[in-house]
Motif scaffolding. Structure first.
Motif, short mmCIF file in Angstrom:
data_model
loop_
_atom_site.label_atom_id
_atom_site.label_comp_id
_atom_site.label_asym_id
_atom_site.label_seq_id
_atom_site.Cartn_x
_atom_site.Cartn_y
_atom_site.Cartn_z
N GLY A 81 -36.12 61.06 57.14
CA GLY A 81 -35.04 60.09 57.28
C GLY A 81 -34.83 59.69 58.73
O GLY A 81 -34.59 58.51 59.05
N MET A 82 -34.96 60.64 59.63
CA MET A 82 -34.82 60.34 61.06
C MET A 82 -36.00 59.54 61.58
O MET A 82 -35.82 58.63 62.40
CB MET A 82 -34.63 61.64 61.84
CG MET A 82 -33.30 62.28 61.56
SD MET A 82 -33.13 63.83 62.46
CE MET A 82 -32.05 64.71 61.35
N VAL A 83 -37.18 59.82 61.11
CA VAL A 83 -38.36 59.04 61.51
C VAL A 83 -38.19 57.58 61.07
O VAL A 83 -38.46 56.65 61.83
CB VAL A 83 -39.66 59.64 60.93
CG1 VAL A 83 -40.84 58.69 61.07
CG2 VAL A 83 -39.96 60.98 61.62
N PHE A 84 -37.68 57.38 59.86
CA PHE A 84 -37.45 56.01 59.38
C PHE A 84 -36.32 55.33 60.16
O PHE A 84 -36.37 54.12 60.38
CB PHE A 84 -37.20 55.99 57.88
CG PHE A 84 -38.42 56.31 57.05
CD1 PHE A 84 -39.68 55.87 57.43
CD2 PHE A 84 -38.30 57.04 55.89
CE1 PHE A 84 -40.80 56.15 56.67
CE2 PHE A 84 -39.41 57.34 55.11
CZ PHE A 84 -40.67 56.88 55.50
N ALA A 85 -35.32 56.09 60.60
CA ALA A 85 -34.28 55.51 61.45
C ALA A 85 -34.88 55.09 62.79
O ALA A 85 -34.53 54.04 63.34
CB ALA A 85 -33.14 56.51 61.66
N ALA A 86 -35.80 55.90 63.31
CA ALA A 86 -36.48 55.54 64.56
C ALA A 86 -37.30 54.26 64.37
O ALA A 86 -37.35 53.40 65.26
CB ALA A 86 -37.37 56.69 65.03
N LEU A 87 -37.94 54.13 63.22
CA LEU A 87 -38.69 52.92 62.90
C LEU A 87 -37.77 51.70 62.91
O LEU A 87 -38.11 50.66 63.46
CB LEU A 87 -39.39 53.07 61.55
CG LEU A 87 -40.12 51.85 61.01
CD1 LEU A 87 -41.30 51.51 61.91
CD2 LEU A 87 -40.60 52.10 59.59
#
Length: 166
Positions: A81-87
């Motif tokens: 979820g955090m990786v997708f927020a970074a994206l």
């Protein structure tokens, strides 16, 4: 270094909020729609089997249980979820933090469907886009709804972040 720390905090708040909202949806689906919440322990099992060189399974539920699979699965779920927020932030830029808009957040949320449909489900025995499940269209619809909720969560997370970081 301060900027990187601040960026990480923004990503953690937005991604954590979005994932938490997605989990709330997952838990609400059972009483509302009769759909069981996802078992992230099975995701952990899949990931932990990779240490032994096993990347796909005919049915992950029948694979040997692994020590720490539940914790691993849940940590991976929130980290993703955090990786997708970074994206999302990489796509829209830091100005989005000052005034979050729903369009990019929903777009990223829907785009995250690629992960379960094209990677996780096939590797865990459900086939591409759940084609090997008893009700593939229902599974696809549930994935779409869940990742749509994640996109809404990214948007809500932008506001939570603005409130916390003000």
């Amino acid at each position: 270094m301060e900027n990187m720390t601040s960026l990480f905090i923004h990503i953690a708040i937005i991604g954590g909020t979005a994932t938490l909202l997605m989990d709330a949806w997952g838990w609400l689906r059972h009483p509302l729609l009769g759909v069981a919440p996802p078992d992230y322990g099975l995701v952990g099992r899949w990931l932990l089997h990779m240490r032994r060189g096993r990347f796909s399974h005919p049915a992950i539920a029948r694979a040997a249980p692994m020590r720490g699979e539940r914790l691993t699965g849940w940590l991976f779920h929130y980290l993703t979820g955090m990786v997708f927020a970074a994206l999302l932030l990489a796509m829209v830029g830091p100005q989005w933090l000052a005034s979050p808009t729903p369009g990019p957040a929903l777009m990223v949320g829907i785009a995250t469907l690629a992960a379960p449909l094209l990677v996780m489900q096939p590797a865990m025995g459900a086939g591409i886009a759940a084609c090997k499940t008893p009700t593939p269209n229902r599974a696809r619809l549930q994935s779409l709804l869940t990742h749509g909720v994640f996109g809404i969560g990214l948007y809500v997370g932008g506001y939570v972040d603005a409130w916390i970081m003000q």
